[in-house]
Design a protein around this motif. Sequence first.
Motif, PDB file in Angstrom:
ATOM      1  N   ASP A  96       0.822  -1.212   0.000  1.00  0.00           N
ATOM      2  CA  ASP A  96       0.000   0.000   0.000  1.00  0.00           C
ATOM      3  C   ASP A  96       0.856   1.263   0.000  1.00  0.00           C
ATOM      4  O   ASP A  96       0.487   2.272  -0.609  1.00  0.00           O
ATOM      5  CB  ASP A  96      -0.943   0.003   1.195  1.00  0.00           C
ATOM      6  N   VAL A  97       1.989   1.217   0.675  1.00  0.00           N
ATOM      7  CA  VAL A  97       2.907   2.362   0.649  1.00  0.00           C
ATOM      8  C   VAL A  97       3.431   2.574  -0.766  1.00  0.00           C
ATOM      9  O   VAL A  97       3.485   3.703  -1.274  1.00  0.00           O
ATOM     10  CB  VAL A  97       4.069   2.169   1.639  1.00  0.00           C
ATOM     11  N   ARG A  98       3.804   1.491  -1.433  1.00  0.00           N
ATOM     12  CA  ARG A  98       4.284   1.599  -2.815  1.00  0.00           C
ATOM     13  C   ARG A  98       3.203   2.180  -3.716  1.00  0.00           C
ATOM     14  O   ARG A  98       3.480   3.015  -4.587  1.00  0.00           O
ATOM     15  CB  ARG A  98       4.747   0.234  -3.329  1.00  0.00           C
ATOM     16  N   GLY A 202      -3.402  10.425  -2.606  1.00  0.00           N
ATOM     17  CA  GLY A 202      -2.676   9.246  -3.076  1.00  0.00           C
ATOM     18  C   GLY A 202      -2.589   8.103  -2.096  1.00  0.00           C
ATOM     19  O   GLY A 202      -2.525   6.935  -2.508  1.00  0.00           O
ATOM     20  N   ALA A 203      -2.569   8.375  -0.796  1.00  0.00           N
ATOM     21  CA  ALA A 203      -2.434   7.286   0.175  1.00  0.00           C
ATOM     22  C   ALA A 203      -3.715   6.460   0.246  1.00  0.00           C
ATOM     23  O   ALA A 203      -3.697   5.233   0.076  1.00  0.00           O
ATOM     24  CB  ALA A 203      -2.061   7.832   1.549  1.00  0.00           C
ATOM     25  N   SER A 204      -4.838   7.125   0.500  1.00  0.00           N
ATOM     26  CA  SER A 204      -6.098   6.379   0.582  1.00  0.00           C
ATOM     27  C   SER A 204      -6.442   5.733  -0.754  1.00  0.00           C
ATOM     28  O   SER A 204      -6.934   4.594  -0.803  1.00  0.00           O
ATOM     29  CB  SER A 204      -7.237   7.299   1.036  1.00  0.00           C
ATOM     30  N   MET A 434      -9.459   7.178   4.132  1.00  0.00           N
ATOM     31  CA  MET A 434      -8.426   6.259   4.621  1.00  0.00           C
ATOM     32  C   MET A 434      -9.046   5.188   5.508  1.00  0.00           C
ATOM     33  O   MET A 434      -8.684   4.011   5.423  1.00  0.00           O
ATOM     34  CB  MET A 434      -7.354   7.047   5.378  1.00  0.00           C
ATOM     35  N   ASN A 435      -9.961   5.590   6.372  1.00  0.00           N
ATOM     36  CA  ASN A 435     -10.675   4.588   7.165  1.00  0.00           C
ATOM     37  C   ASN A 435     -11.408   3.602   6.265  1.00  0.00           C
ATOM     38  O   ASN A 435     -11.359   2.380   6.484  1.00  0.00           O
ATOM     39  CB  ASN A 435     -11.686   5.270   8.091  1.00  0.00           C
ATOM     40  N   SER A 436     -12.087   4.108   5.261  1.00  0.00           N
ATOM     41  CA  SER A 436     -12.864   3.250   4.373  1.00  0.00           C
ATOM     42  C   SER A 436     -11.970   2.281   3.615  1.00  0.00           C
ATOM     43  O   SER A 436     -12.284   1.092   3.479  1.00  0.00           O
ATOM     44  CB  SER A 436     -13.661   4.116   3.393  1.00  0.00           C
TER      45      SER A 436
END
Length: 547
Positions: A96-98, A202-204, A434-436
């Motif tokens: 997920d970080v990538r 981009g993170a979520s 992000m929670n979702s």
Amino acid sequence: MTVTISGDGLTTDAIAAVSHGERVEITNDSAVRDRLECSRAVIRDALDRGEAIYGVSTLFGAMADHHVPEDRLVELQRLALWQHKTATGPRLPASDVRAAMLLRANSLLKGASAIRLSIIERYVTFLNADAVPHVFQRGSIGASGDLVPLSYIAGAVLGLDDAFLVDLGGETIGALTALDRLGLEPIELQPKEGLALNNGTGASTGVAANAVDRALDLAAVTIGLHALYAQALRATDQSFAPFVHAMKAHPGQIWAARAMLDLLEGSPVIRREDGGERDRPAGVLIQDRYSLRCLPQYLGPIIDGLLVAKRQIEIEANSANDNPLVDPDRAEILHTGNFLAQYTGVAMDQVRYHLGLLAKHVDVQIALLVSPEFNHGLTPSLTGNMDGMSVGLKSLQVATNQMMPLMGFYGQSIVDKFPTHAEQFNQNINSQAMNSANLARDTLDVFTHFLAVSSFVAVQSVELRAKEQGGTYDARSILSPATVPLYEAARRAAKGEPDDAAPLLWNDMDQFVQPMVEGLITGLDRGGPILQAVSGVAAGLRGHAPL
């Protein structure tokens, strides 16, 4: 495989590939590169005119009325990242970080964020070296972007401080040490660049892209299992007749019916009733129960819904989503709200809901298979040896009964539960994306275990049906050609090659079932043999066009 990024055209398939180690390159298109420099020139010119620009010459959020003097503009961009080094708790998985790093780089290439190409190249260098910053699951409400997780990535990639940690070459090291090993120097930020790096979705959306990709794979497995269940239950093909679904022409429904017909073609145990023939044994209902008869109608909106979510995530992944945005063509700076990850949050709420519906349907099919009242001659609880000392798959059914409600609970929406007072009432609507997305990943973990148990049930049921039909427990004797690969893959993952003399589970005391389920979970890994066995279904699903 190398994935080329340009700010457009990035798919969930490509995101998943990079998440699991594929390399990345930046387009050589000069127009893309020129836009990067043009947007930076717009910011420089505006500062020279003394123009107030949010987050560039002012503080952030509800403190944007505080002006920052010219000699502190670089320091302000460092603060943009440093102020968000506040997270702890469970870490984001490396995949997920990538994905988040890839999406931030791709977004910045749209040329609306006023950032240097060299910084985007640094993200690509980290990806190709498999240098993975430590990022946490908690801290983002998906409103002013995913500020906290993206700040942890940026701090590590830039070498902001050695307190930002990186996994590289099997070690956890500080960011400055990581740069040294990669032959790189820290980068000092220029005006707007810190905000460009952490003010985005981009993170979520990276987590969501991986979730969508995994959901489609597991949906394909689910459809394959339904085909095995249909054969174990001696279902009719009338439920999938093209005429029926042409009369109710929802795209997903039509696709599901066609997929089931293709999977069941050539099976000697499916009752052939399409085209006017009737093959109903005495004592069997004139029509199948709803979980079989209404399968296309039930799966159709799920299939369409997953594909809609896929498209939404792909649009988000190819968007410019920081604030302010720079229009290099008009030399204009716009204060905007593209950082609100609402599409991502809603898509993930829907994906979790659809996964829960998939699990509930499978759970109903298992209930039919283990019940002599409904399974057309199979043993109670699909027991192998009916010597009075075996109880078959009772405990495994209970396991699915535990996991299915949990998935339904995870399927409840979270996007609508946002606080209206966030950050001094500035972020008074927020997406909770992000929670979702994190909940979607958690749901998929449960679904993988659920499908492993469901695969065990499928193998046992078709092997008992094979014995009832022809004297061998090797179910290849009764299965359609299209479902044999899934049966073989699941059988081997659980125990080994099909056996003429015994089903997957014969005497309850003969073996420990847990390792068999664990083998099936491994078989369901990305690229694993069970997923390979349904690759044709998965490809067709990805190519389906919903409304």
